[in-house]
Design an enzyme around this catalytic site. Structure first.
Site, mmCIF file in Angstrom:
data_model
loop_
_atom_site.group_PDB
_atom_site.id
_atom_site.type_symbol
_atom_site.label_atom_id
_atom_site.label_comp_id
_atom_site.label_asym_id
_atom_site.label_seq_id
_atom_site.Cartn_x
_atom_site.Cartn_y
_atom_site.Cartn_z
ATOM 1 N N GLU B 128 0.830 -1.209 0.000
ATOM 2 C CA GLU B 128 0.000 0.000 0.000
ATOM 3 C C GLU B 128 0.864 1.257 0.000
ATOM 4 O O GLU B 128 0.504 2.273 -0.593
ATOM 5 C CB GLU B 128 -0.914 0.015 1.231
ATOM 6 C CG GLU B 128 -1.986 -1.056 1.219
ATOM 7 C CD GLU B 128 -2.999 -0.843 0.110
ATOM 8 O OE1 GLU B 128 -2.651 -1.102 -1.065
ATOM 9 O OE2 GLU B 128 -4.133 -0.417 0.418
ATOM 10 N N THR B 181 -6.208 11.091 -6.708
ATOM 11 C CA THR B 181 -5.883 10.928 -5.287
ATOM 12 C C THR B 181 -5.517 12.282 -4.684
ATOM 13 O O THR B 181 -5.903 12.603 -3.562
ATOM 14 C CB THR B 181 -4.711 9.947 -5.127
ATOM 15 O OG1 THR B 181 -5.027 8.768 -5.859
ATOM 16 C CG2 THR B 181 -4.496 9.579 -3.672
#
Lengths: 308, 308
Positions: B128, B181
Site C-alpha cells: 500500500e 488521489t
C-alpha cells in the site's frame, strides 16, 4: 405502593476516548432518596440532607426532572421527595444526575412503569440542564440504564447500552479541590486535528469492542483520551502521577471522571481495584490534599429499590 | 504443495463514520492470483493480466509485499506470482490491497502458515505504501482477516476483527470516472470542530455496537460520516442522488468507498441489496456515465484458495 426508598448511583462520564459519549454506572457510591405519592399535585422536595441545595422545586434538579416527567402524564396526584446526598457536588461523578435520574426512576416505579428506562432519560436531562446549562445525557443515561451507555446521538436522542465485562471494577478518587466548570470548559479547544479525531475514534471502537468481548487487554489498550485529557489534566493537581500510579499498580487505564476533579481507574477484579485505590491515594497523601476514594463494581442495573 | 490459485477480495475502506479506521471485505469482487514456489530466491511476477502495471518486483505492490515478508524469513527458495486483475485500478475498492494481501496470504499458506493473518498485515501494508505513499491498513486488513476490521491504532499497529451480521450485504457502484488521489486528499480539512468529532465518535460507537448485536436498525442510524463525506462527495458526480436512491430503495446506509469514486450501500438481505443496485444505477444511466455494479455478501474469511 405509595412510597419507595431508592439508591441513586454515582456515574462516570467522559470515559477516556468516550469523551461526551460514553458513561458508566457505579455501585457503591450514590445517594438515597425517598419518593412518595401525595394527594397534592406537583413535586415537593421536603427534605435535603448532606448538601446545601435549594428546596424550591424549580431550583432543584430533582424537582425540574420530576416536573418534566409530570408534563407527559395526566395525574391527579403529585410526589414528595426526600434526598439524602452522599455524592458531593462538583466531584465529577454525577451528583446532580443521581438526583435527577433517581427522581424520575422512582416516580416511574410508583406509577407502574409507564416509561422505559430510555424514555426516562430526557426527563432527567432537564435536571442536568438546570445544573450545568446543558441537557447532557452522559451521567443520567448510565444512572437510569446501568452499565456502560453510549450517547450515539442527541438529535435525535439515541442511547445504546453496552455490555459490561463481569470482572470490571472502577476505582474513583475525589481530591477535595474545586475545579470551576468555566475553567474546565475554557481549556477545551473548539478545533482539533483530523488526526487527533481519528486516533480517538480508533480507541473508542476498540473500547466498545473490548466491552462486548470482555477483552480486558483491548479495553486497556483503548483507554486513552487523545483530545480532552491533555487539556484538562492541568486543572487537577497530581493528575499525571495519580494516573501513572494507578497503571503501575495494574489498572487497565485511568482518566478524568466527568470534567473532574475526580480521577477514575478501571481494573480487572476487586483485589486489583483495591490495590489501585491504595496506589492512587499516595499522591494526595503526599500533597496533603484530602480525598475520598471509592472502589465499585460496575453497576449494571442503575437505580434500585432499597426499601418499599 | 507448491502452487496455489487464490481469490484476493476487493474491500471497502472508510466505512462512513469509520473514516480511516473501519473496512470490510467483499465476496463477489476480487482478483485471482497463482502463487508458486520457485527454486530461485526472491519474488518474480511472471504474468499480469487485466491491467497495465509494471512486472518489476520492486515496482509492483505484490512484489513489494512479498519481499517484505521474505525479509522476515530465511528461505532457500522464492515465489513466482501470476496476477489476474478484475478490480479496476483507482476504483476505490482496494485494487492494490488485493494484490498485496493476496500475495502474502498465499505465500503464508504455501509455507505452512508461519504467520497469523494479523501478522501478515504489515507486509501487505508495504504494498500500500508503494501504491499510495501511505502504509495504510484499511484495505489490506479486511482482505486478510475478512469481515469488518477496525484499525484501532497504527503506533503500535492494532487490528480488531468486528463480527459481521449474517444478512449484511454490500452494493458497490463504480462510475467510470477518475478521481485524482491528490484531489481527494486536498479537499480534506486538517482541522475539524470538536463537535464534528463527537458526532463521528458517537456514530462509530453505534456502528460497532450494531455489528456486535446484529442490530440492523442501529447500523442504519449510525452509517453517517460527519467529517469526510461532505467534502469528498463533490468530487463524485451524482453522489448525493445515488446515495438518496440507495436509501430510498431500502439500504441501511451508503457512502464513499475508500476515497471514491465507488459508492457503497449496505443492506439487510440479498434481495434488498439487488433492489438497491437497480436504484443506484439509475443516476449513472441518466448521466450517461458507464459503471460497474456489484452485489456481495460480506466476506467473513478474506482471501481464499480457489485451486491447489
Amino acid at each position: 405502593m405509595n412510597q419507595l426508598k431508592i439508591f441513586a448511583p454515582a456515574t462516570i462520564a467522559n470515559v477516556s476516548c468516550g469523551f461526551d459519549v460514553l458513561g458508566l454506572c457505579l455501585d457503591t457510591v450514590g445517594d438515597e432518596m425517598i419518593i412518595r405519592k401525595t394527594s397534592e399535585k406537583g413535586i415537593t422536595i421536603s427534605r435535603l440532607v448532606g448538601q446545601d441545595l435549594p428546596l424550591e422545586t424549580e431550583k432543584n434538579v430533582a424537582g425540574i426532572a420530576g416536573l418534566a416527567m409530570l408534563e407527559k402524564l395526566n395525574l391527579n396526584h403529585g410526589f414528595e421527595i426526600e434526598i439524602y446526598k452522599n455524592i458531593k457536588a462538583g466531584s465529577g461523578i454525577g451528583s446532580s444526575a443521581a438526583s435527577s435520574a433517581g427522581t424520575v426512576w422512582a416516580m416511574n416505579e410508583l406509577l407502574g412503569k409507564p416509561f422505559s428506562a430510555k424514555e426516562l432519560v430526557p426527563f432527567a436531562m432537564e435536571g442536568e440542564k438546570l445544573a450545568s446549562g446543558t441537557a447532557h445525557a452522559d451521567n443520567v443515561a448510565p444512572a437510569l440504564l446501568g452499565g456502560f451507555t453510549l450517547v450515539r446521538s442527541y438529535e435525535p436522542l439515541d442511547i445504546i447500552k453496552i455490555p459490561t465485562p463481569d470482572e470490571l471494577y472502577a476505582t474513583v478518587i475525589h481530591p477535595q479541590i474545586e475545579v470551576k466548570t468555566s475553567d474546565s470548559r475554557s481549556v477545551l479547544k473548539q478545533k482539533i486535528t483530523l488526526k487527533e479525531s481519528i486516533i480517538q475514534i480508533g480507541n473508542l471502537g476498540g473500547l466498545i469492542s473490548g466491552l462486548y468481548t470482555s477483552d480486558y487487554d483491548l479495553i486497556s489498550r483503548s483507554l486513552h483520551d487523545e483530545i480532552v485529557e491533555p487539556l484538562r489534566a492541568i486543572l487537577i493537581p497530581g493528575f499525571d502521577e495519580v494516573k501513572a500510579n494507578a497503571i503501575q499498580a495494574g489498572a487497565l487505564g485511568a482518566g478524568i471522571s466527568g470534567s473532574g476533579p475526580s480521577i477514575f481507574a478501571l481494573s480487572k477484579g476487586e483485589e486489583m481495584a483495591q490495590n489501585v485505590a491504595k496506589s492512587m491515594s499516595e499522591t494526595y497523601k503526599k500533597l496533603h490534599i484530602d480525598y475520598d476514594i471509592h472502589v465499585s463494581k460496575i453497576n449494571t442495573n442503575g437505580c434500585r429499590v432499597v426499601e418499599c
